[in-house]
Design an enzyme around this catalytic site. Structure first.
Site, PDB file in Angstrom:
ATOM      1  CE1 TYR A  22      10.797  -8.339  73.140  1.00 32.58           C
ATOM      2  CE2 TYR A  22      12.955  -9.341  72.950  1.00 32.58           C
ATOM      3  CZ  TYR A  22      11.643  -9.262  72.549  1.00 32.58           C
ATOM      4  OH  TYR A  22      11.179 -10.095  71.567  1.00 32.58           O
ATOM      5  NE  ARG A  41      14.424  -3.770  67.209  1.00 32.33           N
ATOM      6  CZ  ARG A  41      14.751  -4.993  66.778  1.00 32.33           C
ATOM      7  NH1 ARG A  41      14.286  -5.413  65.615  1.00 32.33           N
ATOM      8  NH2 ARG A  41      15.531  -5.773  67.493  1.00 32.33           N
ATOM      9  NE  ARG A  87      -3.101  -5.664  88.624  1.00 31.62           N
ATOM     10  CZ  ARG A  87      -4.155  -5.561  87.808  1.00 31.62           C
ATOM     11  NH1 ARG A  87      -5.121  -4.687  88.070  1.00 31.62           N
ATOM     12  NH2 ARG A  87      -4.256  -6.325  86.731  1.00 31.62           N
ATOM     13  CG  HIS A  89      -5.487  -1.558  83.481  1.00 29.33           C
ATOM     14  ND1 HIS A  89      -6.503  -2.154  82.801  1.00 29.33           N
ATOM     15  CD2 HIS A  89      -5.017  -2.503  84.321  1.00 29.33           C
ATOM     16  CE1 HIS A  89      -6.642  -3.415  83.197  1.00 29.33           C
ATOM     17  NE2 HIS A  89      -5.747  -3.629  84.136  1.00 29.33           N
ATOM     18  CE  LYS A 134      13.523  -7.340  69.874  1.00 32.02           C
ATOM     19  NZ  LYS A 134      12.820  -8.552  69.457  1.00 32.02           N
ATOM     20  CD  GLU A 166       7.191 -10.205  62.783  1.00 31.97           C
ATOM     21  OE1 GLU A 166       8.384  -9.904  62.671  1.00 31.97           O
ATOM     22  OE2 GLU A 166       6.374  -9.507  63.406  1.00 31.97           O
TER      23      GLU A 166
END
Ligand code: PMP
Length: 273
Positions: A22, A41, A87, A89, A134, A166
């Site tokens: 995101y 990014r 589903r 991994h 991110k 951070e």
């Protein structure tokens, strides 16, 4: 489409595994702020997770959404995930992509915090070791943010092995002996867009930058401490746990940098300040 009408398919891997990426982008005066940096990014995060979504379409879609909304001051949220028929991994070989772009009106709510400075708490950095990506899997950040909120604090400062990495949703800087000290971006530290802008502003003002690890044991000698993030811009930190930073008010370099930040915005978008 209204945000309340958007539905997430049950086999979306963001929903199943927290696997997705995101960006949060600021719009000032109807203009996307540092869109190129956010796009780069975004592309880097996509690459790291091998999500083969062509992000070149994102700026146009953001512009279209912005035009339709007619908002001038806003935050844009962009999230990209994959979806498969089963589903498992490992990554799907021919996934469908879900790209969510939405806008939220944002009329800078942090004016008071910038004037008074904010209180913070330290919190263990229990995140994974690829914070340069991110990723949407933010449960550790949420736990840290909640730890701050439960103590009426603005942010948690994340600490791993005595090092400040951070904040739960921000980059952290200190001013020590007149120098700006900031942990270098790495797999432990997100390359913040606001952070890179602050570094540019410092260079233009001959403020010395020392990119080095910031230790918890540095805190008593820090004259100033501040956080940066897209919505917050630059906000002084005046307390960490029970410890007051400097003289307990946002320091001169913090203030100077925020003024420079605002001037920069005004120059580029032709409004504000
Ligand atoms: N670090 C973390 C962990 C964050 O979540 C954020 C906000 N996305 C930042 C730093 C600041 O990044 P930016 O300046 O790009 O908003």
């Amino acid at each position: 489409m209204l945000l309340s009408e958007v539905r997430v398919p049950a086999l979306d891997r963001g929903y199943l595994f927290g696997e997705g990426i995101y960006e949060v982008i600021r719009v000032y005066g109807g203009k996307v702020w540092r869109g190129g940096d956010h796009l780069r990014r975004l592309a880097s995060s996509l690459k790291e997770l091998d999500i083969q979504f062509d992000s070149e379409c994102v700026p146009k879609r953001v512009e279209q959404t912005l035009l339709r909304s007619q908002l001038k001051e806003a935050l844009v949220y962009v999230q990209i995930t994959r979806q498969d028929r089963d589903r498992h991994h490992y990554y799907p070989s021919s996934p469908e992509f879900n790209c969510l772009i939405y806008l939220q009106p944002f009329d800078d709510p942090y004016e008071k915090e910038r004037q008074t400075g904010v209180h913070t708490v330290t919190y263990p950095d229990i995140r994974w070791s690829r914070n340069d990506i991110k990723a949407t899997s933010l449960v550790a950040n949420c736990m840290a943010a909640q730890a701050a909120r439960s103590k009426d604090c603005f942010e948690s400062i994340l600490v791993r092995d005595g090092l400040i990495t951070e904040g739960s949703h921000s980059s952290v800087f200190a001013v020590i002996d007149g120098q700006l000290v900031v942990p270098p971006s790495s797999s432990a530290v997100l390359p913040g867009i606001t952070k890179s802008q602050v570094l540019e502003l410092c260079k233009a003002r001959s403020i010395n930058i020392l990119e080095r690890q910031l230790l918890v044991s540095d805190l008593p000698s820090a004259d100033e401490l501040f956080l940066t993030a897209t919505p917050e811009e630059i906000i002084g930190i005046i307390k960490v746990d029970e410890q007051t930073v400097g003289n307990g008010t946002p320091g001169p370099i913090t203030q100077q940098l925020h003024e420079a930040f605002q001037q920069n915005v005004a120059q580029i978008v032709g409004s504000r300040v």
